[in-house]
Design an enzyme around this catalytic site. Sequence first.
Site, PDB file in Angstrom:
ATOM      1  N   GLY A 179       0.842  -1.193   0.000  1.00 37.31           N
ATOM      2  CA  GLY A 179       0.000   0.000   0.000  1.00 37.31           C
ATOM      3  C   GLY A 179       0.874   1.238   0.000  1.00 37.31           C
ATOM      4  N   GLN A 233       3.290   9.867   1.250  1.00 42.12           N
ATOM      5  CA  GLN A 233       4.592   9.192   1.256  1.00 42.12           C
ATOM      6  C   GLN A 233       5.444   9.570   0.038  1.00 42.12           C
ATOM      7  OE1 GLN A 233       2.646   5.186   2.331  1.00 42.12           O
ATOM      8  NE2 GLN A 233       4.633   5.077   3.343  1.00 42.12           N
ATOM      9  N   CYS A 251       6.410  -0.104   7.363  1.00 45.93           N
ATOM     10  CA  CYS A 251       6.030   1.096   6.619  1.00 45.93           C
ATOM     11  C   CYS A 251       7.201   1.519   5.752  1.00 45.93           C
ATOM     12  CB  CYS A 251       5.659   2.217   7.600  1.00 45.93           C
ATOM     13  SG  CYS A 251       5.097   3.718   6.775  1.00 45.93           S
ATOM     14  N   LEU A 252       6.900   1.830   4.493  1.00 48.28           N
ATOM     15  CA  LEU A 252       7.969   2.233   3.571  1.00 48.28           C
ATOM     16  C   LEU A 252       8.619   3.544   4.009  1.00 48.28           C
ATOM     17  CD1 LEU A 252       6.204   1.306   0.204  1.00 48.28           C
ATOM     18  CD2 LEU A 252       8.076   0.069   1.328  1.00 48.28           C
ATOM     19  N   HIS A 290      -3.967   1.366   8.174  1.00 42.48           N
ATOM     20  CA  HIS A 290      -2.600   1.916   8.156  1.00 42.48           C
ATOM     21  C   HIS A 290      -2.516   3.081   7.161  1.00 42.48           C
ATOM     22  CE1 HIS A 290       1.969   1.188   7.951  1.00 42.48           C
ATOM     23  NE2 HIS A 290       1.744   1.951   6.892  1.00 42.48           N
ATOM     24  N   GLU A 291      -3.137   2.909   5.978  1.00 44.58           N
ATOM     25  CA  GLU A 291      -3.053   3.952   4.940  1.00 44.58           C
ATOM     26  C   GLU A 291      -3.902   5.175   5.300  1.00 44.58           C
ATOM     27  OE1 GLU A 291      -0.710   3.537   3.089  1.00 44.58           O
ATOM     28  OE2 GLU A 291      -0.481   1.365   3.097  1.00 44.58           O
ATOM     29  N   HIS A 317      -2.115   7.392   7.545  1.00 41.95           N
ATOM     30  CA  HIS A 317      -1.158   8.286   6.858  1.00 41.95           C
ATOM     31  C   HIS A 317      -1.849   9.582   6.423  1.00 41.95           C
ATOM     32  CE1 HIS A 317       2.683   6.216   6.482  1.00 41.95           C
ATOM     33  NE2 HIS A 317       2.126   5.119   5.999  1.00 41.95           N
TER      34      HIS A 317
HETATM   35  O1  GNR Z   1       4.174  -2.562   2.392  1.00 42.33           O
HETATM   36  C1  GNR Z   1       3.593  -2.429   3.474  1.00 42.33           C
HETATM   37  N1  GNR Z   1       3.317  -3.530   4.221  1.00 42.33           N
HETATM   38  C2  GNR Z   1       2.498  -3.487   5.334  1.00 42.33           C
HETATM   39  C3  GNR Z   1       2.509  -4.598   6.184  1.00 42.33           C
HETATM   40  C4  GNR Z   1       1.689  -4.625   7.283  1.00 42.33           C
HETATM   41  C5  GNR Z   1       0.861  -3.570   7.556  1.00 42.33           C
HETATM   42  C6  GNR Z   1       0.842  -2.461   6.734  1.00 42.33           C
HETATM   43  C7  GNR Z   1       1.650  -2.420   5.621  1.00 42.33           C
HETATM   44  S1  GNR Z   1       1.613  -1.045   4.574  1.00 42.33           S
HETATM   45  C8  GNR Z   1       3.251  -1.084   3.967  1.00 42.33           C
HETATM   46  C9  GNR Z   1       3.474   0.007   2.927  1.00 42.33           C
HETATM   47  C10 GNR Z   1       3.268   1.367   3.550  1.00 42.33           C
HETATM   48  O2  GNR Z   1       4.074   1.914   4.255  1.00 42.33           O
HETATM   49  N2  GNR Z   1       2.106   1.942   3.354  1.00 42.33           N
HETATM   50  O3  GNR Z   1       1.834   3.128   3.919  1.00 42.33           O
HETATM   51 NI    NI Z   2       3.048   3.193   5.735  1.00 43.93          NI
END
Ligand code: GNR
Ligand code: NI
Length: 175
Positions: free
Chosen positions: A46, A51, A98-99, A140-141, A144
């Site tokens: 995601g 980001q 998270c990236l 999670h997204e 952000h």
């Molecule tokens: O690639 C991603 N893997 C992930 C694994 C577990 C819970 C959430 C994520 S999202 C993350 C990519 C990212 O930072 N998205 O904002």
């Molecule tokens: Ni993230």
Amino acid sequence: MALREIIILPDKQLRLVSKPIEKVTPEIRKLADDMFETMYDAPGIGLAAIQVAQPLRLITMDLAKRDESGETKHEPRVFINPEILASSAELSTYEEGCLSIPEYYEEVERPAKVRVRFTDLDGKVHEEDAEGLYATCIQHEIDHLNGVLFVDYLSKLKRDRVMKKFEKAAKRAAE
Ligand code: GNR
Ligand code: NI
């Protein structure tokens, strides 16, 4: 399509509250295209527009798994102005990453199921029930988009430790 740079901690832009998208313009389509390329390249499941330093309420996601033949089919999904309409009382724990916080993983507890409303690139409004990895990822997204990071759910000790580590790394890189 083009790769965009993913911003990482301690970049303060990650704390911005992103703005709703009023109209799907060619620029928004281009941004979504670039986000998919960036997300697949990373690789990640995601990506929120902030980001790549764009404070807009836009998310890309692809939760496709490898099938029996070992091939991965892409299942690209776009979420514009997503909202969580309801969350289950039942919780589930997932090891998140998270990236924007590279190579750091911790377990986070969140509602196991959520009902989500969002607009797609054709302007169509959808409502879906999410569970499993989909529920975790969309929460999670959407966090952000509100300037919230998964480390905000950890103990103060763990959060301070990871924030300091990235602040130090940024200082070293600037020397
Ligand atoms: O690639 C991603 N893997 C992930 C694994 C577990 C819970 C959430 C994520 S999202 C993350 C990519 C990212 O930072 N998205 O904002
Ligand atoms: Ni993230």
